[in-house]
Design an enzyme around this catalytic site. Structure first.
Site, PDB file in Angstrom:
ATOM      1  N   HIS A  48     -17.765  56.338  25.953  1.00 37.77           N
ATOM      2  CA  HIS A  48     -18.670  55.176  25.974  1.00 37.77           C
ATOM      3  C   HIS A  48     -17.904  53.955  26.483  1.00 37.77           C
ATOM      4  CE1 HIS A  48     -22.086  52.725  24.972  1.00 37.77           C
ATOM      5  NE2 HIS A  48     -21.250  51.859  24.417  1.00 37.77           N
ATOM      6  N   GLY A 107     -19.362  60.900  38.446  1.00 29.23           N
ATOM      7  CA  GLY A 107     -18.426  61.953  38.046  1.00 29.23           C
ATOM      8  C   GLY A 107     -16.958  61.586  38.172  1.00 29.23           C
TER       9      GLY A 107
END
Ligand code: GAR
Length: 206
Positions: free
Chosen positions: A114, A17
Site C-alpha cells: 500500500h 506491474g
C-alpha cells in the site's frame, strides 16, 4: 515455508506491474528462493501482463466484468491459484478489495503493498490523501490481507519524504522506489520462514 521447498507465488495485478518486475528481478538474481507460478490480471490491458510474458511466466486474464458479484469472482481466482499450487498470494498493484472467499482460502498467506504508512491513508489515492493532509513524511506498507481495507498485520514499512511541490505523480514515483525494496524483502522473509504472526504483530527473525 522454509528449507529446500521452493515457495510458489501467485501474483495478482491490475496495472503497470513495476512491483511485479522488482519481484521477478530479485528472484532471477537468486536472492529469493521462490517461483512465480502464475500472474493473474483483472485488467486485459495491464502492462504487467507483458512483463510476465517476457519472463515466461504463465498469465491468466480474469476480467471481473464477467462476474455478477465479488465473491464469485474471487472463487474463480482461488480456483486458478489452487490449480497452480500457489503457497503465497502477492497483491502487486491489484486494485480490488478481497472478499472472505479469497482471504479464507489463503490464511496469513496474502500480502499487499500500500502506498502510504498505514493505518494512515488507506484506500484509493493514498498519495493524494497524504499531500492533501499536509504530512511531511509518507511511505509504503507491506501487510498481510484480512477482510478489511488495508487493515491486516503490518510486515514492513518504509518512510519517504513528501516535498512541498509534490504532485500525486511525483510522490508516487518516489514511494514506488521504496515499495520495490520492501515488498521483495517481505516475500524473502516469508519464503525463508522468518515471519511469525502474533495477533496484530508480525515478528521477523533475522
Ligand atoms: C503501487 O504504487 C501500489 O502501492 C498501489 O498501486 C501501485 C501499482 O504499481 N497499490 C494500491 O494502491 C493498492 N491499494 P505497479 O503496478 O507499478 O506495481
Amino acid at each position: 515455508m522454509s528449507g529446500n521447498v521452493t515457495c510458489r507465488l501467485g501474483v495478482l495485478v491490475s496495472g503497470s506491474g513495476t512491483n511485479l518486475q522488482a519481484i521477478i528481478d530479485r528472484i532471477e538474481a537468486g536472492d529469493i528462493s521462490a517461483e512465480i507460478a502464475c500472474v493473474i490480471s483483472n485488467n486485459a490491458d495491464a502492462y504487467a501482463i507483458s512483463r510476465a510474458s517476457l519472463h515466461g511466466i504463465p498469465v491468466i486474464v480474469n476480467e471481473n466484468a464477467r462476474f455478477s458479484d465479488r465473491r464469485s469472482y474471487d472463487a474463480a481466482t482461488v480456483e486458478i491459484l489452487q490449480r497452480h499450487k500457489v503457497d503465497l498470494v502477492i497483491l502487486a498493484g491489484y486494485m480490488r478489495i478481497l472478499t472472505d472467499v479469497m482471504v479464507n482460502a489463503f490464511p496469513n498467506a496474502i500480502m499487499n503493498i500500500h502506498p502510504a504508512l498505514l493505518p494512515s491513508f488507506p484506500g484509493l489515492h493514498a498519495q493524494q490523501q497524504a499531500i492533501d493532509y499536509g504530512v511531511r513524511y509518507s511511505g509504503c506498507t507491506v501487510h498481510f490481507v484480512d477482510c478489511g481495507t488495508d487493515t491486516g498485520p503490518i510486515i514492513l514499512q518504509s518512510v519517504v519524504p513528501v516535498e512541498q511541490d509534490d504532485t500525486e505523480e511525483t510522490l508516487s514515483v518516489r514511494i514506488q522506489k521504496a515499495e520495490h525494496q520492501i515488498f521483495a524483502s517481505a516475500i524473502k522473509y516469508f519464503v525463508e520462514g522468518k515471519i511469525k504472526i502474533d495477533g496484530r504483530k508480525v515478528r521477523i527473525s533475522e
